[in-house]
Design an enzyme around this catalytic site. Sequence first.
Site, PDB file in Angstrom:
ATOM      1  N   TRP A   1       1.047  -1.156  -0.010  1.00 44.92           N
ATOM      2  CA  TRP A   1      -0.067   0.053  -0.161  1.00 44.92           C
ATOM      3  C   TRP A   1       0.966   1.228  -0.054  1.00 44.92           C
ATOM      4  O   TRP A   1       1.913   1.367   0.689  1.00 44.92           O
ATOM      5  CB  TRP A   1      -0.931  -0.011   1.076  1.00 44.92           C
ATOM      6  CG  TRP A   1      -1.932   1.211   1.389  1.00 44.92           C
ATOM      7  CD1 TRP A   1      -2.842   1.406   0.555  1.00 44.92           C
ATOM      8  CD2 TRP A   1      -1.602   2.233   1.905  1.00 44.92           C
ATOM      9  NE1 TRP A   1      -3.587   2.617   0.831  1.00 44.92           N
ATOM     10  CE2 TRP A   1      -2.666   3.177   1.769  1.00 44.92           C
ATOM     11  CE3 TRP A   1      -0.521   2.767   2.836  1.00 44.92           C
ATOM     12  CZ2 TRP A   1      -2.724   4.481   2.493  1.00 44.92           C
ATOM     13  CZ3 TRP A   1      -0.673   4.229   3.449  1.00 44.92           C
ATOM     14  CH2 TRP A   1      -1.962   4.839   3.382  1.00 44.92           C
TER      15      TRP A   1
ATOM     16  N   ASP B   1     -16.820  10.276  -1.763  1.00 48.39           N
ATOM     17  CA  ASP B   1     -16.148   9.160  -1.859  1.00 48.39           C
ATOM     18  C   ASP B   1     -17.019   8.561  -0.611  1.00 48.39           C
ATOM     19  O   ASP B   1     -18.121   8.715  -0.386  1.00 48.39           O
ATOM     20  CB  ASP B   1     -14.764   9.552  -1.225  1.00 48.39           C
ATOM     21  CG  ASP B   1     -13.997   8.458  -1.727  1.00 48.39           C
ATOM     22  OD1 ASP B   1     -13.895   7.293  -0.776  1.00 48.39           O
ATOM     23  OD2 ASP B   1     -12.993   8.667  -2.835  1.00 48.39           O
ATOM     24  N   ASP B   2     -16.384   7.470  -0.028  1.00 47.01           N
ATOM     25  CA  ASP B   2     -16.904   6.614   1.073  1.00 47.01           C
ATOM     26  C   ASP B   2     -17.602   7.553   2.275  1.00 47.01           C
ATOM     27  O   ASP B   2     -17.330   8.575   2.399  1.00 47.01           O
ATOM     28  CB  ASP B   2     -15.517   5.945   1.610  1.00 47.01           C
ATOM     29  CG  ASP B   2     -15.742   4.771   2.483  1.00 47.01           C
ATOM     30  OD1 ASP B   2     -16.963   4.336   2.689  1.00 47.01           O
ATOM     31  OD2 ASP B   2     -15.014   3.901   2.649  1.00 47.01           O
TER      32      ASP B   2
ATOM     33  N   TRP C   1     -14.941   2.340  -8.187  1.00 48.72           N
ATOM     34  CA  TRP C   1     -15.394   0.843  -7.751  1.00 48.72           C
ATOM     35  C   TRP C   1     -14.227   0.500  -6.913  1.00 48.72           C
ATOM     36  O   TRP C   1     -12.998   0.349  -7.291  1.00 48.72           O
ATOM     37  CB  TRP C   1     -15.512   0.267  -8.870  1.00 48.72           C
ATOM     38  CG  TRP C   1     -15.946  -1.461  -8.569  1.00 48.72           C
ATOM     39  CD1 TRP C   1     -15.057  -2.208  -7.782  1.00 48.72           C
ATOM     40  CD2 TRP C   1     -16.901  -2.146  -8.969  1.00 48.72           C
ATOM     41  NE1 TRP C   1     -15.659  -3.686  -7.929  1.00 48.72           N
ATOM     42  CE2 TRP C   1     -16.880  -3.376  -8.427  1.00 48.72           C
ATOM     43  CE3 TRP C   1     -18.251  -1.738  -9.376  1.00 48.72           C
ATOM     44  CZ2 TRP C   1     -17.848  -4.605  -8.846  1.00 48.72           C
ATOM     45  CZ3 TRP C   1     -18.998  -2.825  -9.682  1.00 48.72           C
ATOM     46  CH2 TRP C   1     -19.110  -3.995  -9.415  1.00 48.72           C
ATOM     47  N   ASP C   2     -14.234   0.569  -5.566  1.00 46.23           N
ATOM     48  CA  ASP C   2     -13.131   0.115  -4.728  1.00 46.23           C
ATOM     49  C   ASP C   2     -13.184  -1.226  -4.276  1.00 46.23           C
ATOM     50  O   ASP C   2     -14.067  -1.930  -4.366  1.00 46.23           O
ATOM     51  CB  ASP C   2     -13.262   1.080  -3.197  1.00 46.23           C
ATOM     52  CG  ASP C   2     -11.954   1.498  -3.054  1.00 46.23           C
ATOM     53  OD1 ASP C   2     -11.170   0.723  -3.254  1.00 46.23           O
ATOM     54  OD2 ASP C   2     -11.676   2.712  -2.199  1.00 46.23           O
ATOM     55  N   CYS C   3     -12.094  -1.773  -3.810  1.00 51.04           N
ATOM     56  CA  CYS C   3     -11.691  -2.999  -3.170  1.00 51.04           C
ATOM     57  C   CYS C   3     -10.755  -3.251  -2.204  1.00 51.04           C
ATOM     58  O   CYS C   3      -9.704  -3.255  -2.747  1.00 51.04           O
ATOM     59  CB  CYS C   3     -11.694  -3.928  -4.480  1.00 51.04           C
ATOM     60  SG  CYS C   3     -10.841  -5.547  -4.061  1.00 51.04           S
TER      61      CYS C   3
ATOM     62  N   ASP D   1      -2.759   5.223  -3.255  1.00 48.94           N
ATOM     63  CA  ASP D   1      -3.474   6.374  -2.379  1.00 48.94           C
ATOM     64  C   ASP D   1      -2.215   7.081  -2.150  1.00 48.94           C
ATOM     65  O   ASP D   1      -2.588   8.346  -1.553  1.00 48.94           O
ATOM     66  CB  ASP D   1      -3.774   5.727  -1.148  1.00 48.94           C
ATOM     67  CG  ASP D   1      -5.198   4.845  -1.224  1.00 48.94           C
ATOM     68  OD1 ASP D   1      -6.009   5.450  -2.175  1.00 48.94           O
ATOM     69  OD2 ASP D   1      -5.626   4.142  -0.448  1.00 48.94           O
TER      70      ASP D   1
HETATM   71  C1  GLA Z   1      -9.393   3.594  -0.525  1.00 51.69           C
HETATM   72  C2  GLA Z   1      -9.207   4.243  -1.620  1.00 51.69           C
HETATM   73  C3  GLA Z   1      -9.302   5.534  -1.104  1.00 51.69           C
HETATM   74  C4  GLA Z   1     -10.727   6.148  -0.302  1.00 51.69           C
HETATM   75  C5  GLA Z   1     -10.934   5.021   0.498  1.00 51.69           C
HETATM   76  C6  GLA Z   1     -12.257   5.372   1.264  1.00 51.69           C
HETATM   77  O1  GLA Z   1      -8.312   3.503   0.357  1.00 51.69           O
HETATM   78  O2  GLA Z   1      -7.925   3.946  -2.164  1.00 51.69           O
HETATM   79  O3  GLA Z   1      -9.229   6.540  -2.259  1.00 51.69           O
HETATM   80  O4  GLA Z   1     -11.599   5.834  -1.638  1.00 51.69           O
HETATM   81  O5  GLA Z   1     -10.635   3.779   0.282  1.00 51.69           O
HETATM   82  O6  GLA Z   1     -12.422   4.600   2.314  1.00 51.69           O
END
Ligand code: GLA
Length: 728
Positions: A189, A356-357, A471-473, A540
């Site tokens: 990461w 975002d989240d 779309w996150d994972c 990130d």
């Molecule tokens: C991941 C993504 C970030 C953000 C967070 C939200 O870490 O890479 O850009 O969207 O999730 O929880």
Amino acid sequence: MKLLFVFLLLALPGLHATALADINIPIETQHTALVLRVDTAQNLLNIYLGKRLQNQAEYAGIRGNPRNEETYSYMFQSAYTPAGGRNLLEPAIQALHADGNPSLDLKYVRHETKSAGSGIQLTTVYLKDPKYPFEVTLYYKAYINEDVIEQWSLIHHSEKTAVRLHKYASANLYIPAKDYYLTHFHGDWAQEMRPDETPLAAGMTILDSKLGTRADLFQPPSFLLSLNKPANEETGEVIAGTLAWSGNFQLAFEVDPLHHLRVIAGINPYASDYLLPPGREFVTPALLYTYSSQGKGLASRNMHNWARKYRIPQGQGTRLTLLNNWEATQFDFNEDVLTALFKDAKKLGVDLFLLDDGWFANKYPRNNDRAGLGDWQENVKKLPHGLGYLVKEAEQAGVRFGVWLEPEMVSPKSELYEKHSDWVIKAPNRQQSVFRNQQVLDLSNPQVQEFVYGIVNDLLTKNPTLAYIKWDCNAAIYNAYSATSANQSQLYVDYVQGLYKVLARIRTKYPTIPMMLCSGGGGRVDYGGLQYFTEFWPSDNTDPLERIFMQWDYSYFYPAIATCNHITDWGRQPLKFRTDVAMMGKMGYDIVVSKLSENDLQFSQQTLKTYERVHDVIWQGDLFRLQSPHTSDVASLMFVNPAQDKAMWFNYLVGNRYKSGTVEPIRLSGLNPAKRYTLQEVNIYPGSRSFINANTATYSGDYLMTVGFNPQVSANRASVVLELTEAK
Ligand code: GLA
């Protein structure tokens, strides 16, 4: 005597009249060729991968299976090495027949080559076990102008019951050279895509992933292979390869006892026995590769051309600039905060606001990353009027609206988990493990596939003008076990196939919506995923210094149009530097606009206007990496449009030693030597002046590529962006 010989040959099992002479099967693109040979015993061999010969007939002169007697198996060059027979090296396929026989033999049956669309030739080679009703079909798609080959295989049988496949590679290549230098990438990461180049030693080198999802967090399924000596940007023989699969992969490089290289690429056989019932087909993912005799630069341009034209949705189209709220607000926002941000987005001059989240879940609200994933209903406290209201508010403010989703995942603290704990991947009798406080939904289960499809479909049905999905994972698979699958051993494979089914359905219904592939940063990018996504999130880590390196290394495989670069508060560099770095891709913002100084705001607004004017050069142009941040204090790269009348040239200071900067001119690349170009510095910060005077800075392409030009990068000019325009 002669007649007797022919009779004997024909009488041998598995042979027929065509076996009397070798058959060569050239698979050619404009500049390269992969040549297969069927030998007199009906074995399919790799005999050549490299520069295309002018006269096809001359491939017949290439020796196959040299010094056969020294290989003990006659199989080192097999084009799809079956395990369990004479093979002594790494196999491409290993199967346990229905009757318990663990050996496989594959003989050539026939082949055909036909057009598969404009500029594409598909060669299909059919192989069969002479004793068992078990067949493998090898596919080679040659993209003629892009010099890219896409290779995969299809396995099927009609035995009495299921056959257990232990290994089922996509491609099995054979590359004889003097020496081999493998560049692979690794990381974690915020440290994605770090390159390492090493000479390959005799024996096996394996690149792989066992993470299940976000599979390339530690290692992506991509490699550069230099032949004979290390290649550089413009010279040397190099093969760039990447497996189009978003799950566990294995790339095996075996330098055999004859010092020839065998490459076997495909789904990772680790914990992935696949039970193939009779009459069903197993189709492997594809290995994509390109051979270049002019260095790594050409190899990556081939990949970019191919990806934009044939793989990435709207690869030759356009993209939206955006303002994202993640770095700015994290989970802490409400309708008022967001509507104020819409106005900021408009003021800044971007096309879209990306929420975002943190916008969803009620019983266990998503106020941090410990709860709520899976409950995709708007949080009524934060968003009492729902997403529909926000979409309209944004549109009224003059920007479009997009939203973050992480549909494959579930928080243990969620209503979804309470209702459907059997939808979660977890092993019985084992302590449950979480990755970022969450677990993975079991996409091998059709009900889960329906649920995940439903999340996206509901959103887009209720909000037809929703303009973007991230779309996150964020979790890998622990304790791989499905509560509903009859074949536990193939869960890793079924998962990815289930995911692709959902994505294909989404793309069929919503072919044009831009979607970003994200995975806690860059834990998931490959050309399997990128057939559904318009762009990806490399990391990130948006510290611009780090990004210069990362974006440089991603660019060996992925084009700028798909690479999302955001300007954030990470790093210590000034806004100009951060912006210049983000500009060499698909640009976005993740900052608090209201906190920008007047100059910063003015600079950003101006840059977005410049970007609007020049983004096609960056998105559709040819990339030339001029000076590497890995070996130089100044990183330099440029994009040239296909007409060669426009170019964008980016320079960044990456070293801080005394007097670091450009002393000598940097030689440009990719221009037309006969044309004259005017250089003009762009992205000039308010109050600064450029020393480059567009009235006098006009040079021929020949001069710029032979003598070069000094962009005068120094500690005071740490990033310099130049626009080149043909002077007419
Ligand atoms: C991941 C993504 C970030 C953000 C967070 C939200 O870490 O890479 O850009 O969207 O999730 O929880």
